[in-house]
Design a protein around this motif. Structure first.
Motif, short mmCIF file in Angstrom:
data_model
loop_
_atom_site.label_atom_id
_atom_site.label_comp_id
_atom_site.label_asym_id
_atom_site.label_seq_id
_atom_site.Cartn_x
_atom_site.Cartn_y
_atom_site.Cartn_z
N THR A 216 0.70 30.04 6.94
CA THR A 216 2.43 29.86 5.75
C THR A 216 3.36 28.43 6.85
OG1 THR A 216 2.63 32.14 6.42
CG2 THR A 216 5.24 30.76 6.76
N LYS A 217 2.72 27.68 7.85
CA LYS A 217 3.27 26.42 8.50
C LYS A 217 2.17 25.68 7.18
CE LYS A 217 3.07 27.54 13.20
NZ LYS A 217 2.26 27.03 14.53
N GLU A 218 1.53 25.85 6.95
CA GLU A 218 1.06 24.93 5.86
C GLU A 218 1.87 24.51 3.70
OE1 GLU A 218 -3.35 25.55 5.21
OE2 GLU A 218 -3.34 24.36 6.96
N LEU A 219 2.46 26.12 3.84
CA LEU A 219 3.07 26.18 2.97
C LEU A 219 4.54 25.41 2.79
CD1 LEU A 219 3.14 27.04 0.09
CD2 LEU A 219 3.59 29.35 0.81
N LEU A 225 7.81 18.52 1.99
CA LEU A 225 7.31 17.59 1.22
C LEU A 225 7.22 16.90 -0.32
CD1 LEU A 225 5.52 14.72 1.04
CD2 LEU A 225 3.38 16.54 0.61
N GLU A 226 7.55 17.98 -0.43
CA GLU A 226 7.65 18.34 -1.91
C GLU A 226 9.13 18.30 -2.65
OE1 GLU A 226 7.50 21.34 -6.07
OE2 GLU A 226 6.70 21.89 -4.50
N ASP A 227 10.61 19.26 -1.66
CA ASP A 227 11.45 18.94 -1.91
C ASP A 227 11.89 17.09 -0.95
OD1 ASP A 227 11.55 21.28 -2.52
OD2 ASP A 227 12.21 22.18 -0.45
N GLU A 228 11.45 16.54 -0.54
CA GLU A 228 11.95 14.90 -0.17
C GLU A 228 11.13 13.74 -1.48
OE1 GLU A 228 9.49 14.27 3.14
OE2 GLU A 228 10.82 15.53 4.68
N GLN A 229 9.93 14.62 -1.88
CA GLN A 229 9.30 13.51 -2.74
C GLN A 229 10.52 13.76 -4.62
OE1 GLN A 229 5.30 14.68 -4.11
NE2 GLN A 229 4.74 14.04 -1.81
N ARG A 230 11.16 15.04 -4.35
CA ARG A 230 12.03 15.28 -6.02
C ARG A 230 13.20 14.76 -5.55
NH1 ARG A 230 12.20 20.32 -5.32
NH2 ARG A 230 10.90 21.06 -6.48
#
Length: 416
Positions: A216-219, A225-230
């Motif tokens: 869960t933590k990794e997810l 990270l995906e939100d920051e990249q978006r």
């Protein structure tokens, strides 16, 4: 030939007579049977520990961190139950008196001739073997087989004490348990086995929960990270759009300046304005400013793109708690705009029936949706919203589509 032994009392699978003996001493179970099923043997590559089932593997991995195992089940040799029993008896007889059990040491049991089958003993003597040889053979072979007893004598023909009398400590038979005592003993063994299984299951459940928390933590970290990249991509796109707009304005300004110089050249005038002409231009601009006085502070006009974004941000705030319905509304409006962009001349794409149930539930029910449609060119006409053909410009449709797509996909839309 047998591959293992199975305890018929608890179902445990054992790989040797010695393990069965240890199991009997620990639990009191005495009903064993041979089995053709092999005992699982998963050996840890790092430390060499063997594990017999998945639970033992999981517990070993939890305590040591070792995760690689090699299946060596097929490398286990076939069981020779009779030979193992003979070896166990020989080993017991070879032990010093102090190590043959607490009972023998405590009672100082006398040495007596071992009990063997009288019928087999007589047959061996009739065949010419001495009594001492026959007793040793029947005792150490551990079976009621005349052939095996003879084989044992032939194999030990060179033993110096083969024909000497054999004396072993007298073993007192344990009193037989009553039915009630046997039942209680069996219940106690089952209780201990159940407690052991429950303990192993609890430890395995802890391992599963720990693994689930880690996953869960990794997810969550990957999602962040995906939100920051978006967000970074969105900011980069806005920056590129501004830079492109600035370059376009500079290009237009240069073009206008070049046109002005061309007109002056055609009139036979110098390309650059003279000081007198510059002064006259400044006077004209000042006169124009006086002719249009402003009241209060000057207000910077809001572009169409900024108005679209403002309406969508207000929709997100006004319809808080309705994120799924809001995304459905924006997706539906994006579909309308996409259809018009594909074929601006098609009347059916530029007309939305207001009484349509899908339009009412998906779009009209969300506060601010009609205001957005009116901003991009739709107007009320009878029972429909209609966009005139001249309003369906590529710039307006692209701008509206870009803002709606950003609102649907950007989790930080309206937050910054």
């Amino acid at each position: 030939m047998a591959q293992s032994l199975v305890c018929n009392d608890c179902g445990l699978q054992l790989k040797s007579v010695k393990e069965a003996t240890d199991h009997n001493e620990a639990t009191g179970h005495a009903d064993f049977a041979e089995s053709v099923e092999k005992v699982l043997n998963m050996v840890c590559e790092e430390c060499g520990k063997p594990c017999r089932n998945k639970t033992q593997q999981d517990l070993h991995s939890k305590h040591t961190g070792h995760t690689k195992f090699v299946d060596k089940t097929d490398e286990v040799a076939l069981m020779d139950t009779e030979a193992q029993m003979r070896d166990a008896r020989a080993e017991q007889n070879a032990l010093p008196e102090s190590s043959k059990g607490d009972d023998a040491a405590a009672t100082d049991a006398p040495l007596v001739e071992p009990k063997v089958s009288e019928e087999l003993l007589q047959q061996l003597q009739e065949m010419g073997f001495s009594k001492n040889k026959a007793i040793r053979a029947l005792h150490f072979s551990g079976t009621d087989s005349l052939e095996q007893a003879i084989t044992w004598i032939m194999e030990h023909e060179a033993d110096p004490d083969l024909d000497e009398p054999l004396l072993v400590p007298e073993v007192k038979e344990k009193p037989k348990l009553s039915a009630e005592e046997a039942r209680k003993q069996a219940e106690e063994a089952l209780r201990k086995a159940k407690q052991k299984r429950e303990k192993e299951e609890r430890e395995l459940e802890k391992v599963r929960e720990s693994e689930q928390r880690r996953a869960t933590k990794e997810l969550m970290a990957a999602q962040r990270l995906e939100d920051e990249q978006r967000l970074k991509r969105s900011l980069d796109e806005r920056m590129r759009a501004k830079q492109e707009e600035s370059r376009a304005r500079d290009k237009i300004r240069l073009k206008l300046e070049e046109d002005r110089k061309e007109r002056r050249r055609k009139l036979g005038l110098p390309e650059e304005l003279s000081e007198a002409e510059k002064e006259a231009e400044r006077a004209r601009l000042a006169q124009s400013a006086k002719a249009k006085p402003t009241i209060g502070l000057p207000v910077k006009p809001i572009s169409l793109l900024a108005q679209m974004r403002e309406i969508l941000v207000d929709m997100k705030k006004t319809n808080a708690g309705k994120e799924e319905q809001l995304k459905t509304c924006w997706s539906t409006m994006l579909k309308y705009i996409g259809n018009i962009a594909k074929d601006p001349k098609e009347d059916k794409f530029r007309k939305i029936r207001v009484s349509n149930a899908a339009f009412q539930s998906r779009v009209a029910s969300m506060s601010g949706a009609l205001k957005f449609l009116e901003l991009i060119g739709f107007h009320k006409e009878d029972d429909s919203l209609v966009m005139p053909a001249e309003k369906a410009t590529t710039e307006t449709l692209n701008a509206a589509g870009g803002e709606l797509n950003n609102a649907c996909t950007n989790p930080f839309f309206g937050v910054l």
